[in-house]
Design an enzyme around this catalytic site. Structure first.
Site, PDB file in Angstrom:
ATOM      1  N   ASP A 190       0.879  -1.075  -0.067  1.00  0.00           N
ATOM      2  CA  ASP A 190      -0.012   0.036   0.070  1.00  0.00           C
ATOM      3  C   ASP A 190       0.856   1.168  -0.056  1.00  0.00           C
ATOM      4  O   ASP A 190       1.721   1.342   0.672  1.00  0.00           O
ATOM      5  CB  ASP A 190      -0.968   0.014   1.078  1.00  0.00           C
ATOM      6  CG  ASP A 190      -1.628   1.142   1.355  1.00  0.00           C
ATOM      7  OD1 ASP A 190      -2.420   1.228   0.431  1.00  0.00           O
ATOM      8  OD2 ASP A 190      -1.471   1.931   2.255  1.00  0.00           O
ATOM      9  N   GLU A 207       1.399  -0.070  -4.863  1.00  0.00           N
ATOM     10  CA  GLU A 207       0.540   1.204  -5.149  1.00  0.00           C
ATOM     11  C   GLU A 207       1.659   2.323  -4.950  1.00  0.00           C
ATOM     12  O   GLU A 207       2.188   2.402  -3.997  1.00  0.00           O
ATOM     13  CB  GLU A 207      -0.458   1.245  -4.121  1.00  0.00           C
ATOM     14  CG  GLU A 207      -1.359   2.650  -4.564  1.00  0.00           C
ATOM     15  CD  GLU A 207      -2.315   2.950  -3.235  1.00  0.00           C
ATOM     16  OE1 GLU A 207      -3.188   3.698  -3.557  1.00  0.00           O
ATOM     17  OE2 GLU A 207      -2.027   2.528  -2.273  1.00  0.00           O
ATOM     18  N   GLN A 223     -11.238   3.789  -4.940  1.00  0.00           N
ATOM     19  CA  GLN A 223     -12.048   4.602  -5.972  1.00  0.00           C
ATOM     20  C   GLN A 223     -13.518   4.566  -5.657  1.00  0.00           C
ATOM     21  O   GLN A 223     -14.314   5.559  -6.274  1.00  0.00           O
ATOM     22  CB  GLN A 223     -11.623   4.053  -7.242  1.00  0.00           C
ATOM     23  CG  GLN A 223     -10.121   4.096  -7.571  1.00  0.00           C
ATOM     24  CD  GLN A 223      -9.289   5.162  -7.586  1.00  0.00           C
ATOM     25  OE1 GLN A 223      -9.853   6.259  -7.267  1.00  0.00           O
ATOM     26  NE2 GLN A 223      -8.136   5.203  -7.593  1.00  0.00           N
TER      27      GLN A 223
END
Length: 606
Positions: free
Chosen positions: A262, A297, A396
């Site tokens: 992450d 990410e 999202q």
């Protein structure tokens, strides 16, 4: 077969007894609290407190008393039956016997990822509940499930990014053995299992490291969550090892097939090698005989971490989440232009074309959303499989005020067009749970701080204030309609309903997803396993997108009309149509595309 990852952290069962180890360099005194009895610990010169107990055994409860008054759990606890503030449990990983012994994983090119939040993916909200859905996912064409973070978090409801004990699978979802059974069953079905891990911050409740290991953090590198993780200053060797061992622990002891790291852009490291580089190298050195996939990410769009060797294998990390692809799609399909969509709203189709062809839309370009800050590195040399593409994911969807899915925001025909192009493009696709049937349920932001009312109030108020800068929420009355993240109903409303797949229109969307994934397996995956030779794209003023990806023997060609008028286009002579929108006559080289339609064809390379 029994699996255990041996490490210097935590409680480990040895032939002499249970060895306890805590790194507490800024504590004055540490005592082990074991099954209600306190034992003094002696510090080594390097800040470690270690003790071997013949009285401890699997199932013993333990913690550490810091400076005479604060009892804390083990930061490397393997299980927390009583949540983040409770005592830790001694676990014997060798008590679980794995029946599968030959599983080596699957090649990355075969990956079709399915992102799952364990707590809302099934009515049960458990590892066992998710296990009952694996066969359905396998039959759909999914080849890998990706679990959102499961490290112990406060309360019973959380996305997982508020975790504070990264070695302990959260007790709200079941026991460590339940998680291992889930992974074992997935492997029996030919499914890989990935885990999302968080090495950039700890959650706001239950992180006691500040009480005895202040050097775990550094004020030199502030983050949105406070002081940064210290991976480059004094004491950083232990901090780096804490997270590197965590990655190895999940991959070896639990036999995960891959990890998603992450927000690595929030891990600042001024030293060499960078933590991200060392992390990948240590994993690849430790596990050379399995398919292990490492996914980043990284908002910084640093192509350097994704380079391949002369055999087309990842040198470090396997792939990166392709936010640019998503953000371009979203701006194009919805017309939204606030927040980070500001970077894409001016010319979404050009951004989408570049991202589909080259991975990043921003490759050293100024970001309007960040006041002109240069973002990204050239990425056109990388194969499409270096990027994980998605139309939706937990961020999202869930970071929207009301947690709407894309299928809630646009007409079904536009969703169908985007979904087909997304699943037949050569990037590695990731579906968010329920996306395959256009689930009606939202996915909203939720937490559980019932026992900490001040923190709950701060989170509730903070959530609503996040949206004040958006036009739709300048009205205070409108902002009050944003779901309360601390309310149990917000989590319950996010639970997907699998029975929808039996009803229209969800049944038809699911059927189309199954068809597209079958096409991907037979037509796209063989391309990805061959040598990649580059791409090119064109965007016409009339909103026609033309992208070609060239491989050793075949080319993949996408032609799509995102305008409001019919457009003429051309495909290669003798090209084979894989998919096209209704209304396209693809019998010849020339064709006409109605508004918002597309075609994907496959032809021989020159």
């Amino acid at each position: 077969m029994r699996r255990v990852h041996s490490m210097s952290f935590g409680a480990e069962i040895t032939s002499e007894g249970v060895r306890f180890a805590l790194w507490a360099p800024t504590a004055r005194e540490v005592r082990l609290v074991l099954d209600g009895i306190e034992r003094p610990l002696k510090a080594d010169g390097d800040g470690w407190y270690r003790h071997v107990s013949e009285d401890a055994r699997a199932g013993s409860r333990y913690g550490y008393k810091i400076d005479g008054n604060l009892i804390v759990p083990d930061p490397a606890s393997r299980f927390q039956p009583d949540d983040v503030h409770g005592l830790s449990l001694v676990v014997d990983p060798q008590s679980f016997e794995w029946s599968e012994t030959s599983w080596k994983g699957r090649p990355w090119e075969e990956a079709v990822l399915y992102e799952v939040h364990v707590g809302t993916a099934t009515p049960e909200g458990t590892y066992a509940g998710l296990m009952s859905k694996l066969a359905r996912l396998r039959d759909l064409g999914i080849t890998a499930i990706e679990l959102m973070p499961i490290g112990e978090f406060p309360g019973r409801r959380n996305w997982g990014y508020d975790g504070v004990l990264p070695y302990a699978p959260d007790a709200a979802y079941g026991s460590p053995e339940d998680l291992k059974r889930l992974i074992e069953r997935a492997h029996e079905l030919g499914l890989m299992v990935f885990l999302d891990v968080v090495y950039n911050h700890f959650g706001p409740s239950g992180n006691y490291l500040h009480a005895y290991a202040k050097t775990f953090f550094t004020e030199r590198h502030p983050t949105p969550w406070g002081a940064g993780i210290n991976v480059d200053g004094e004491g950083s060797r232990v901090v780096r090892d804490f997270f590197i061992h965590n990655a190895l622990y999940w991959l070896q002891e639990y036999h995960f097939d891959g990890l998603r790291f992450d927000a690595v852009h929030a891990i600042t490291d001024d030293g060499k090698p960078h933590f991200i580089e060392e992390l990948a190298n240590r994993i690849r050195q430790a596990i050379p005989d399995r398919h292990v996939h490492l996914v980043l990410e990284n908002e910084a769009n640093q192509a350097r971490w994704l380079n391949r060797d002369d055999r087309r294998r990842p040198k470090l990390h396997t792939a990166q989440w392709a936010d640019d692809i998503h953000n371009s799609w979203h701006a194009l399909l919805t017309g939204e232009n606030e927040g980070y969509y500001e970077d894409y709203a001016d010319k979404p189709l050009q951004h989408l074309g570049r991202a589909l062809a080259e991975g990043f839309a921003y490759q050293g370009d100024p970001s309007p959303h960040k006041d002109g800050v240069i973002r990204g590195e050239p990425s056109g040399h990388l194969p499409p499989s270096a990027f994980v593409a998605f139309l939706q994911n937990h961020d999202q969807v869930g970071n929207r005020a009301f947690g709407e899915r894309l299928s809630h925001l646009i007409p079904p025909e536009r969703f169908a067009l985007a979904h087909a192009i997304f699943l037949l493009s050569p990037q590695i696709p990731l579906l968010f749970m329920g996306e395959e049937w256009a689930a009606s349920t939202p996915f909203q932001f939720f937490v559980d701080f019932e026992n900490e009312p001040d923190l709950a109030r701060a989170v509730r108020d903070g959530r609503r204030s996040e949206f004040w800068r958006f036009k739709a929420f300048t009205d205070p009355e409108m902002s009050q309609k944003i779901p309360d993240p601390t309310d149990r109903k917000t989590c319950e409303n996010s639970r997907i309903d699998w029975s929808e797949t039996e009803r229209s229109p969800h049944r038809e969307v699911l059927s189309q997803t199954r068809h597209l994934l079958d096409l991907r397996r037979t037509e796209i995956v063989p391309l990805l396993k061959s040598e990649y030779r580059g791409s090119h794209y064109k965007v016409s003023p009339e909103s026609m997108l033309d992208v070609t990806w060239t491989f050793a023997d075949d080319k993949l060609h996408l032609l799509a009309n995102f305008g409001n008028n019919p457009m003429n286009g051309n495909i290669e002579e003798n090209a084979r149509v894989l998919w096209s929108s209704q209304g396209i006559d693809a019998n010849g080289k020339s064709l006409q595309l109605p508004p918002w339609s597309g075609i994907v064809v496959k032809g021989q390379s020159a």
